[in-house]
Design a protein around this motif. Structure first.
Motif, short mmCIF file in Angstrom:
data_model
loop_
_atom_site.label_atom_id
_atom_site.label_comp_id
_atom_site.label_asym_id
_atom_site.label_seq_id
_atom_site.Cartn_x
_atom_site.Cartn_y
_atom_site.Cartn_z
N THR A 52 8.36 6.02 -5.66
CA THR A 52 8.48 5.33 -6.94
C THR A 52 8.52 6.30 -8.12
OG1 THR A 52 6.08 5.08 -7.23
CG2 THR A 52 7.23 3.34 -6.01
N VAL A 53 8.58 7.61 -7.84
CA VAL A 53 8.64 8.59 -8.92
C VAL A 53 10.07 8.61 -9.49
CG1 VAL A 53 8.45 11.04 -9.51
CG2 VAL A 53 6.84 10.02 -7.89
N GLY A 54 10.19 8.50 -10.80
CA GLY A 54 11.49 8.58 -11.47
C GLY A 54 12.52 7.70 -10.81
N ASP A 55 13.70 8.27 -10.59
CA ASP A 55 14.77 7.50 -9.94
C ASP A 55 14.97 7.97 -8.49
OD1 ASP A 55 15.72 9.97 -10.59
OD2 ASP A 55 17.58 9.28 -11.49
N HIS A 56 13.90 8.45 -7.89
CA HIS A 56 14.00 9.01 -6.53
C HIS A 56 14.48 7.99 -5.51
CE1 HIS A 56 10.99 12.48 -7.51
NE2 HIS A 56 11.98 12.37 -8.38
N GLU A 57 14.09 6.72 -5.72
CA GLU A 57 14.53 5.70 -4.76
C GLU A 57 16.05 5.60 -4.75
OE1 GLU A 57 13.05 1.75 -5.46
OE2 GLU A 57 14.31 0.90 -3.88
N GLU A 58 16.63 5.53 -5.95
CA GLU A 58 18.10 5.43 -6.04
C GLU A 58 18.78 6.68 -5.49
OE1 GLU A 58 16.78 4.12 -10.02
OE2 GLU A 58 15.79 3.82 -8.10
N LEU A 59 18.08 7.81 -5.59
CA LEU A 59 18.65 9.06 -5.11
C LEU A 59 18.52 9.23 -3.60
CD1 LEU A 59 17.42 11.38 -8.00
CD2 LEU A 59 19.76 10.64 -7.56
N GLY A 60 17.84 8.28 -2.94
CA GLY A 60 17.81 8.30 -1.48
C GLY A 60 16.44 8.30 -0.84
N MET A 61 15.39 8.29 -1.67
CA MET A 61 14.05 8.31 -1.07
C MET A 61 13.61 6.90 -0.73
SD MET A 61 12.03 11.34 -3.02
CE MET A 61 10.86 11.47 -1.68
N LYS A 62 14.14 6.44 0.42
CA LYS A 62 13.77 5.11 0.88
C LYS A 62 13.91 5.06 2.39
CE LYS A 62 18.42 3.68 -0.30
NZ LYS A 62 19.23 2.83 -1.15
N GLY A 63 13.18 4.14 2.97
CA GLY A 63 13.23 4.00 4.42
C GLY A 63 12.78 2.61 4.81
N THR A 64 12.91 2.32 6.08
CA THR A 64 12.49 1.01 6.57
C THR A 64 11.47 1.17 7.68
OG1 THR A 64 14.30 0.96 8.16
CG2 THR A 64 14.72 -0.06 6.03
N GLY A 105 0.82 -1.20 0.00
CA GLY A 105 0.00 0.00 0.00
C GLY A 105 0.85 1.25 0.00
N GLY A 106 0.17 2.38 -0.04
CA GLY A 106 0.89 3.65 -0.03
C GLY A 106 0.04 4.76 -0.59
N THR A 107 0.69 5.86 -0.85
CA THR A 107 -0.01 7.03 -1.39
C THR A 107 0.25 7.11 -2.89
OG1 THR A 107 1.80 8.63 -1.30
CG2 THR A 107 0.57 8.27 0.75
N PRO A 108 -0.65 7.76 -3.62
CA PRO A 108 -0.32 8.09 -5.01
C PRO A 108 0.73 9.19 -5.02
CG PRO A 108 -2.43 9.06 -4.40
CD PRO A 108 -1.97 8.24 -3.21
N ALA A 109 1.33 9.44 -6.17
CA ALA A 109 2.25 10.57 -6.29
C ALA A 109 1.43 11.85 -6.30
CB ALA A 109 3.06 10.44 -7.57
N PHE A 110 1.92 12.88 -5.63
CA PHE A 110 1.17 14.14 -5.59
C PHE A 110 2.15 15.30 -5.47
CE2 PHE A 110 1.60 12.54 -1.31
CZ PHE A 110 1.90 13.65 -0.55
N PRO A 111 1.71 16.49 -5.88
CA PRO A 111 2.63 17.63 -5.98
C PRO A 111 3.05 18.23 -4.64
CG PRO A 111 0.51 18.13 -7.02
CD PRO A 111 0.38 16.79 -6.39
#
Ligand SMILES: [Cu+2]
Length: 125
Positions: free
Chosen positions: A109-121, A82-88
């Motif tokens: 999951t927007v673009g390459d944001h995960e690789e750029l650091g948008m991740k967590g546990t 689950g999660g949120t949709p992408a929003f501005p």
């Protein structure tokens, strides 16, 4: 810096690296059935670690403090739960998730944001 201090610093870095994140982030602990607020910006989540004290329903509110669109998707063993949709930017969205005990991860999951650091546990104890 003494050798001991260097060893301590290295140890702290190693600890911070646990859980899959490359970046040192903040970890928050919340009771089960609580709400947690996550702030998204380029390119990180704050907090980047969430510990929930027991299974139940968690309400995650994502606040977009960045300038791009972001989302937050939670997954377990590579399967999205689950999660949120992408929003501005400037907006926030909440999602209620029923979570069993275990280890989860969340990413943008927007673009390459995960690789750029948008991740967590997220861990449910
Ligand atoms: Cu993003």
């Amino acid at each position: 810096m003494s050798r001991f201090a260097l060893t301590l610093a290295a140890f702290a870095l190693a600890l911070a690296g646990c859980g899959g994140g490359d970046e040192r982030g903040r970890t928050v602990t919340v009771p089960s059935n609580a709400a947690v607020r996550v702030v998204a910006k380029e390119y990180s989540f704050d907090p980047s670690g969430i510990v929930v004290r027991g299974p139940g329903t968690v309400r995650i509110t994502l606040e977009n403090d960045g300038s791009l669109a972001h989302d937050l998707k939670l997954s377990r063993d590579g399967r999205e739960v689950g999660g949120t949709p992408a929003f501005p930017s400037g907006q926030k969205k909440s999602v209620r998730l029923r979570l069993a005990r275990g280890d989860y991860e969340y990413v943008c999951t927007v673009g390459d944001h995960e690789e750029l650091g948008m991740k967590g546990t997220l861990t449910v104890r």
